[in-house]
Design a protein around this motif. Structure first.
Motif, PDB file in Angstrom:
ATOM      1  N   ASN A 323       0.835  -1.204   0.000  1.00 32.46           N
ATOM      2  CA  ASN A 323       0.000   0.000   0.000  1.00 32.46           C
ATOM      3  C   ASN A 323       0.869   1.253   0.000  1.00 32.46           C
ATOM      4  N   SER A 324       0.299   2.303  -0.484  1.00 28.39           N
ATOM      5  CA  SER A 324       0.931   3.634  -0.494  1.00 28.39           C
ATOM      6  C   SER A 324       2.274   3.621  -1.209  1.00 28.39           C
ATOM      7  N   VAL A 325       2.341   2.945  -2.337  1.00 28.84           N
ATOM      8  CA  VAL A 325       3.564   2.941  -3.133  1.00 28.84           C
ATOM      9  C   VAL A 325       3.647   4.254  -3.915  1.00 28.84           C
ATOM     10  N   ASN A 326       4.823   4.912  -3.836  1.00 22.79           N
ATOM     11  CA  ASN A 326       4.999   6.216  -4.478  1.00 22.79           C
ATOM     12  C   ASN A 326       5.042   6.106  -5.997  1.00 22.79           C
ATOM     13  N   LEU A 327       4.398   7.057  -6.643  1.00 22.72           N
ATOM     14  CA  LEU A 327       4.469   7.251  -8.085  1.00 22.72           C
ATOM     15  C   LEU A 327       5.328   8.482  -8.336  1.00 22.72           C
ATOM     16  N   ARG A 328       6.397   8.334  -9.120  1.00 22.29           N
ATOM     17  CA  ARG A 328       7.337   9.440  -9.320  1.00 22.29           C
ATOM     18  C   ARG A 328       7.436   9.805 -10.802  1.00 22.29           C
ATOM     19  N   LYS A 329       8.017  11.033 -11.027  1.00 22.77           N
ATOM     20  CA  LYS A 329       8.165  11.528 -12.394  1.00 22.77           C
ATOM     21  C   LYS A 329       9.332  10.894 -13.122  1.00 22.77           C
ATOM     22  N   SER A 463       7.393   4.890   2.464  1.00 23.07           N
ATOM     23  CA  SER A 463       6.727   6.053   3.047  1.00 23.07           C
ATOM     24  C   SER A 463       5.838   5.690   4.219  1.00 23.07           C
ATOM     25  N   ARG A 464       5.581   4.408   4.428  1.00 22.35           N
ATOM     26  CA  ARG A 464       4.753   4.039   5.574  1.00 22.35           C
ATOM     27  C   ARG A 464       5.505   4.228   6.894  1.00 22.35           C
ATOM     28  N   TYR A 465       6.814   4.294   6.813  1.00 19.25           N
ATOM     29  CA  TYR A 465       7.607   4.429   8.042  1.00 19.25           C
ATOM     30  C   TYR A 465       8.070   5.853   8.296  1.00 19.25           C
ATOM     31  N   GLY A 466       7.808   6.751   7.372  1.00 21.24           N
ATOM     32  CA  GLY A 466       8.198   8.132   7.605  1.00 21.24           C
ATOM     33  C   GLY A 466       7.962   9.001   6.387  1.00 21.24           C
ATOM     34  N   ALA A 467       8.223  10.295   6.563  1.00 20.18           N
ATOM     35  CA  ALA A 467       8.060  11.252   5.475  1.00 20.18           C
ATOM     36  C   ALA A 467       9.257  11.172   4.536  1.00 20.18           C
ATOM     37  N   VAL A 468       8.958  11.249   3.238  1.00 17.24           N
ATOM     38  CA  VAL A 468      10.010  11.132   2.237  1.00 17.24           C
ATOM     39  C   VAL A 468      10.712  12.478   2.081  1.00 17.24           C
ATOM     40  N   ILE A 469      12.033  12.434   2.114  1.00 14.50           N
ATOM     41  CA  ILE A 469      12.858  13.623   1.898  1.00 14.50           C
ATOM     42  C   ILE A 469      13.593  13.413   0.581  1.00 14.50           C
ATOM     43  N   ARG A 527      24.937   7.620  -5.833  1.00 15.10           N
ATOM     44  CA  ARG A 527      24.110   6.463  -5.456  1.00 15.10           C
ATOM     45  C   ARG A 527      22.954   6.809  -4.516  1.00 15.10           C
ATOM     46  N   PHE A 528      22.866   8.079  -4.142  1.00 14.91           N
ATOM     47  CA  PHE A 528      21.785   8.493  -3.249  1.00 14.91           C
ATOM     48  C   PHE A 528      20.449   8.459  -3.985  1.00 14.91           C
ATOM     49  N   VAL A 529      19.432   7.835  -3.354  1.00 13.67           N
ATOM     50  CA  VAL A 529      18.115   7.743  -3.986  1.00 13.67           C
ATOM     51  C   VAL A 529      17.027   8.429  -3.179  1.00 13.67           C
ATOM     52  N   GLY A 530      17.302   8.796  -1.936  1.00 16.69           N
ATOM     53  CA  GLY A 530      16.287   9.461  -1.139  1.00 16.69           C
ATOM     54  C   GLY A 530      16.491   9.224   0.340  1.00 16.69           C
ATOM     55  N   ALA A 531      15.630   9.877   1.136  1.00 14.81           N
ATOM     56  CA  ALA A 531      15.732   9.769   2.593  1.00 14.81           C
ATOM     57  C   ALA A 531      14.340   9.643   3.195  1.00 14.81           C
ATOM     58  N   ILE A 532      14.298   9.165   4.417  1.00 16.33           N
ATOM     59  CA  ILE A 532      13.055   8.990   5.173  1.00 16.33           C
ATOM     60  C   ILE A 532      13.250   9.634   6.541  1.00 16.33           C
TER      61      ILE A 532
END
Length: 536
Positions: A323-329, A463-469, A527-532
């Motif tokens: 659930n709540s899988v992110n859709l990105r550009k 994103s279920r465990y935190g806000a996406v940065i 190699r950075f893809v994002g943060a939580i």
């Protein structure tokens, strides 16, 4: 005259003497006749005493046999005498006593007449019905039938069970039985059952694990004599004749090639279809053409024909797994999030780039989804076209390096994590006692603050465990930073805790252990893809 008249007494004396002798003999004879019975009795008594002494010296079993021999003729004679019928005593019916006036009549119980012959009925029980279900008595069966093995009905429990011509996987697979099929088990060998069916008396073999058969019955089955079991046939293998033989995902050149085989490789033949073989090598299954294989005589005939083949043009669709899988550009967490989608939704697969799929939703929206969050069959995944036509990454302003590593960390989580600098790296470790790997460190640190994270880096990036940065400028101490394709792996493979000042603490390698690194090194920024920012 005087000579004629002489005394004749001398002549009479011998005559009288003879008469006296005759009389004496007569009297002696009469005396002997009278005394003979007494002499016989005396002799009999003497003989009886001798016989008794002799009998006393004989074993008692002789006397027992003699008694039986004496009574046997008597018993046979008595058995020939006709039986006299016994006349039944007529029973007079007893009249029920008349009760006094006004009382209930008394019912007296009398003898019950069980003799039904008087009423014309047959006394006894009817015979058994002589139909096919009545078993033949043992006294009529032959010895071979009496010693025949136990035959037990059983049911196949597997959805589809393979039938073989011998007790083992080395024997050929000659047929299939569907679940629920009833078989007649006649013997066993190790963990295999010899059976037949009602419509096919041929004896075949099936694994005991695929049959519903109680253990007690299994061990009562007659073991099959090993001398009657044929040896296993030669293995069904083939040798690659030339280098570069394509291993495809279906029996034809219109299927996708998965890898190339080298000459001399040994392949296990599983099935065949129109000159192609489904083979297994190194745990990988695929199809190869028979034109470039060396196969021993008699092997091809034993390879079963495939009942179905894969679709060369499967639908290119995937199913969302969470659930709540992110859709990105774009194909990365650094791209802007344009929405989310829940588990179970089907999406059309348009293209792929590295570990991301470009998908189209049912409403026509097109976006990128991380591949580990989609369920895609291997046949469909191999047919999704690869693309490098992706949108450019957004501009990311970078902070300058603020100084040396030993600056104080900020934030309670970041400050707590810094104390483990210098601890050893252990793959699978998640405690100070055993050591840490990267996700084990983040899992342990946040657990001390009441936050339960998954155990792997790829699972924590959700994103279920935190806000996406998505921007490095927005990082705060305690944020979890995620990196892809590190250490030769693919996808999300590393996680660190941002401690502020452009630095992160993380479990690196067995040589480094837990250390602090700058987030601005080229290795990490590429190699950075994002943060939580975990929810607390």
């Amino acid at each position: 005259m005087i000579e004629l008249q002489h005394d004749q007494s001398g002549d009479l004396l011998p005559l009288e003497l003879q008469r006296l002798r005759q009389r004496a003999v007569h009297h002696r004879s009469r005396h002997r006749q009278r005394s003979r019975p007494f002499a016989t009795i005396v002799a009999f008594v003497r003989t009886s005493l001798d016989l008794q002494q002799r009998l006393n010296r004989l074993p008692s079993r002789y006397l027992f046999h003699a008694v039986i021999a004496l009574f046997l003729p008597v018993a046979l004679l008595l058995g020939q005498l006709p039986l006299r019928p016994v006349k039944p005593i007529p029973v007079q019916p007893t009249a029920a006593p008349v009760a006094p006036d006004g009382d209930v009549p008394l019912i007296m119980l009398g003898p019950i007449n069980l003799d039904q012959t008087r009423t014309g009925e047959v006394v006894g029980d009817p015979p058994l019905s002589a139909d096919e279900s009545l078993p033949v008595p043992l006294t009529i069966l032959s010895r071979s039938e009496i010693n025949a093995p136990l035959i037990v009905p059983a049911t196949v429990t597997a959805d589809v069970a393979k039938v073989r011509n011998g007790p083992g996987l080395a024997y050929d697979d000659i047929a299939r039985l569907n679940g629920g099929t009833t078989i007649e088990v006649v013997g066993r060998h190790n963990e295999w059952l010899q059976f037949r069916t009602t419509d096919d008396p041929t004896l075949r073999w099936i694994a005991a694990e695929l049959v519903d058969l109680p253990e007690a019955i299994f061990y009562n089955l007659k073991p099959v004599d090993e001398s009657t079991i044929p040896p296993p046939p030669p293995p069904k293998v083939a040798i690659v004749r030339e280098d570069g033989l394509n291993l495809r995902d279906g029996p034809g050149t219109n299927y996708v090639s998965m890898k190339r085989l080298t000459a001399g490789e040994e392949l296990n033949l599983v099935e065949q279809y129109n000159g192609w073989f489904l083979i297994e090598t190194g745990g990988i299954y695929g199809w190869v053409t028979s034109e470039f294989l060396n196969i021993a005589p008699g092997v091809i005939e034993r390879v079963p024909v495939a009942s179905s083949i894969p679709d060369p043009n499967p639908p290119l669709v995937g199913s969302v797994l969470e659930n709540s899988v992110n859709l990105r550009k774009g194909p990365g967490s650094a791209y802007e999030r344009i929405g989310s989608i829940n588990a179970g939704a089907d999406v059309k697969l348009l293209a792929r780039h590295k570990d991301w799929y470009r998908v189209e939703l049912s409403n026509g929206t097109r976006a990128w989804i991380y591949s580990e969050l989609l369920g895609v069959t291997p046949m469909a995944a191999r047919r999704v076209p690869y693309t490098n036509d992706i949108p450019p990454l957004p501009n990311r302003a970078r902070l300058a390096n603020s100084g040396p590593v030993n600056i104080p960390a900020s934030g309670d989580v970041a400050s707590y994590a810094v104390q483990f600098v210098g601890y050893r790296y252990v793959w699978g470790g998640a405690s100070p006692r055993t050591g840490f790997d990267c996700s084990g460190l983040t899992w342990y640190v946040y657990r001390q603050f009441g936050v339960n994270l998954p155990r792997t880096a790829a699972s924590q990036f959700n994103s279920r465990y935190g806000a996406v940065i998505g921007n490095l400028n927005n990082l705060a101490p305690g944020d979890l930073m995620f990196f892809a394709n590190t250490g030769g792996g693919r996808g999300i493979t590393h996680v660190a805790i941002y401690i502020g000042g452009g630095q992160m603490v993380h479990a690196m390698t067995p040589a480094y252990g837990v250390q602090i690194s700058s987030i601005w090194g080229a290795y990490w920024t590429s190699r950075f893809v994002g943060a939580i920012r975990p929810y607390r």
